[in-house]
Design an enzyme around this catalytic site. Structure first.
Site, PDB file in Angstrom:
ATOM      1  N   GLU A 157       0.721  -1.263  -0.052  1.00  6.07           N
ATOM      2  CA  GLU A 157      -0.040   0.033   0.191  1.00  6.07           C
ATOM      3  C   GLU A 157       0.957   1.267  -0.212  1.00  6.07           C
ATOM      4  O   GLU A 157       0.531   2.248  -0.814  1.00  6.07           O
ATOM      5  CB  GLU A 157      -1.154   0.024   0.944  1.00  6.07           C
ATOM      6  N   GLU A 198      -0.442  -2.746  -9.700  1.00  4.09           N
ATOM      7  CA  GLU A 198      -0.229  -3.811  -8.816  1.00  4.09           C
ATOM      8  C   GLU A 198       0.924  -4.749  -8.571  1.00  4.09           C
ATOM      9  O   GLU A 198       1.417  -4.890  -7.411  1.00  4.09           O
ATOM     10  CB  GLU A 198      -1.526  -4.893  -8.850  1.00  4.09           C
TER      11      GLU A 198
HETATM   12 ZN    ZN Z   1      -2.586  -2.642  -4.668  1.00  2.00          ZN
END
Ligand code: ZN
Length: 266
Positions: free
Chosen positions: A129, A184
């Protein structure tokens, strides 16, 4: 002219993934300043409060999560200095999720704290994050989703209300913006890197994905899986990174997590 020049940079820059990422980051940081990111993060937080998000008040758990974020911070600061990192624990034991908003607010659900096997898994997710913030993914995503023109107009302050509208769009019906595959994977890279730098086994992020993958559908309407598909590719990429970069930290933090899990309301 400024935006025309930026568009030219985007379109004509050469195409290695690294260079493209760097170009995107330059565009994102030019269009959306640090203070605008902070404002966007503030707006999302206000939206979360309006939606009656229940924040956990337990100081032991808060101190625990803050301690983990603090261990990762110095390494994230090296990659992107000047972020005012903040963290919040959401009291929702049924939801396995964590997310970050522009400006450096990190949110983690108690469901994720309860689901994790060890601290290394949580640190891996938190590092992931932090990575979204470090790499300015929200700004890059805004540019991708709304177009350079719209974001450019917002950046120039033509319509300050746009910030609030974008913020509302970001969290919609309680679901934070989902990033694309490239972002990601990029954040996974940061997650393993920061966890390892903080002394934790960098396998934590991969083992967390593996567990979610094995479990399949989880209870709770908003899970980490919905925005973070636990596919083989990302697990393999994390393992390849660990091998190629020789990441060797070992700390798992099993006992310390168990002690905190006992204090989390279910
Ligand atoms: Zn993520």
């Amino acid at each position: 002219m400024r935006f025309a020049a930026l568009i030219a940079v985007v379109v004509f820059s050469s195409c290695t993934a690294m260079q493209r990422r760097q170009t995107e980051q330059v565009v994102a940081s030019t269009l959306i300043t640090d203070s605008q990111e902070t404002e966007l993060g503030f707006q999302v937080h206000e939206e979360l409060k309006k939606e009656n998000t229940k924040f956990l008040e337990n100081p032991d758990v808060g101190f625990y999560v803050g301690g983990l974020v603090n261990k990762l911070k110095p390494f994230a600061d090296q990659d992107r200095p000047g972020v005012n990192w903040q963290y919040f624990v959401i009291d929702d034991p049924k939801t396995v999720n964590a997310f970050a908003t522009p400006g450096g607010r990190i949110y983690v659900y108690t469901g994720l704290l309860l689901e994790a096997e060890n601290e290394a898994e949580i640190v891996g997710v938190l590092g992931h994050e932090l990575g979204h913030v470090v790499a300015r993914h929200s700004a890059r995503q805004l540019v991708a989703a709304k177009g350079l023109e719209t974001v450019g107009a917002m950046a120039l302050g033509k319509d300050p209300a746009d910030v609030a509208i974008l913020a509302a769009g970001l969290i919609g019906k309680g679901s934070i913006m989902a990033y694309g595959r490239d972002m990601e994977l990029e954040s996974d890279h940061y997650g393993a890197k920061y966890a390892n730098a903080a002394g934790y086994a960098p396998q934590g992020l991969a083992s967390f994905f593996e567990k979610l993958k094995a479990k399949g559908e989880l209870p709770g309407f908003m899970t980490f899986l919905s925005t973070h598909p636990a596919n083989t590719e990302r697990i393999e990429k994390i393992n390849a990174q660990i091998a190629s970069e020789g990441l060797q930290s070992k700390e798992l933090g099993v006992a310390s997590l168990k002690a905190i899990q006992a204090k989390i309301p279910r």
